[in-house]
Design a protein around this motif. Structure first.
Motif, PDB file in Angstrom:
ATOM      1  N   ARG A 144      17.516-106.016  63.827  1.00  0.00           N
ATOM      2  CA  ARG A 144      17.074-105.498  62.557  1.00  0.00           C
ATOM      3  C   ARG A 144      16.536-104.313  62.501  1.00  0.00           C
ATOM      4  N   TYR A 159      20.767-103.735  61.368  1.00  0.00           N
ATOM      5  CA  TYR A 159      20.664-102.826  62.236  1.00  0.00           C
ATOM      6  C   TYR A 159      22.217-101.718  61.788  1.00  0.00           C
ATOM      7  N   ARG A 204      19.897 -95.236  52.852  1.00  0.00           N
ATOM      8  CA  ARG A 204      20.663 -95.678  51.736  1.00  0.00           C
ATOM      9  C   ARG A 204      20.798 -97.264  52.108  1.00  0.00           C
ATOM     10  N   ALA A 205      20.595 -97.785  53.287  1.00  0.00           N
ATOM     11  CA  ALA A 205      20.648 -99.082  53.642  1.00  0.00           C
ATOM     12  C   ALA A 205      19.892-100.163  52.698  1.00  0.00           C
ATOM     13  N   ARG A 206      20.371-101.361  52.542  1.00  0.00           N
ATOM     14  CA  ARG A 206      19.867-102.305  51.684  1.00  0.00           C
ATOM     15  C   ARG A 206      18.580-102.985  52.371  1.00  0.00           C
ATOM     16  N   ASN A 232      24.588 -96.556  56.885  1.00  0.00           N
ATOM     17  CA  ASN A 232      23.996 -95.817  55.695  1.00  0.00           C
ATOM     18  C   ASN A 232      22.622 -95.245  55.578  1.00  0.00           C
ATOM     19  N   CYS A 280      16.269-104.246  57.188  1.00  0.00           N
ATOM     20  CA  CYS A 280      17.816-104.459  56.844  1.00  0.00           C
ATOM     21  C   CYS A 280      18.408-104.614  58.363  1.00  0.00           C
ATOM     22  N   ASP A 323      23.854-102.023  58.839  1.00  0.00           N
ATOM     23  CA  ASP A 323      23.779-101.325  57.726  1.00  0.00           C
ATOM     24  C   ASP A 323      23.065-100.057  57.827  1.00  0.00           C
ATOM     25  N   TRP A 324      22.045-100.190  58.740  1.00  0.00           N
ATOM     26  CA  TRP A 324      21.114 -98.999  58.990  1.00  0.00           C
ATOM     27  C   TRP A 324      21.995 -97.828  59.662  1.00  0.00           C
ATOM     28  N   THR A 325      22.753 -98.251  60.645  1.00  0.00           N
ATOM     29  CA  THR A 325      23.516 -97.130  61.317  1.00  0.00           C
ATOM     30  C   THR A 325      24.764 -96.603  60.535  1.00  0.00           C
TER      31      THR A 325
END
Length: 98
Positions: free
Chosen positions: A45, A57, A66-68, A63, A55, A59-61
């Motif tokens: 996370r 990880y 812009r990650a959720r 976006n 969020c 999603d972070w990598t």
């Protein structure tokens, strides 16, 4: 004598999936602290540094900023770093690091 910063730096030499201590990352003007993956979790996370949001990880990598992000009741990235540094300091004081 080893110090906390050296321990954190040595941990960052490993690939993200093999790290055991949290580390900061910045993308798109947003700084997060990555929580290492517990054995039971499917992913790591990413906690916003100063806000109680997180969020996945992946999603972070993918976006970055812009990650959720989702609200978290009691943890932000700064809390993760502070707790980890306190734990490592205790281990150093107990002689577990030489």
């Amino acid at each position: 004598m080893i110090d906390i910063d050296a321990i954190f730096a040595a941990d960052r030499q490993h690939p993200p999936q093999e790290r055991s201590l949290p580390w900061p990352e910045t993308g798109g003007g947003v700084t997060v602290v990555i929580e290492p993956k517990p054995h039971w979790a499917s992913d790591m996370r990413a906690f916003r540094s100063d806000v109680r949001e997180y969020c996945a990880y992946a999603d972070w990598t993918a976006n970055g900023a812009r990650a959720r992000f989702f609200g978290h009741v009691d943890t932000c990235g700064d809390d993760l770093i502070r707790k980890a540094r306190t734990l490592v300091a205790g281990e150093i004081a107990d002689g577990l690091w030489t």
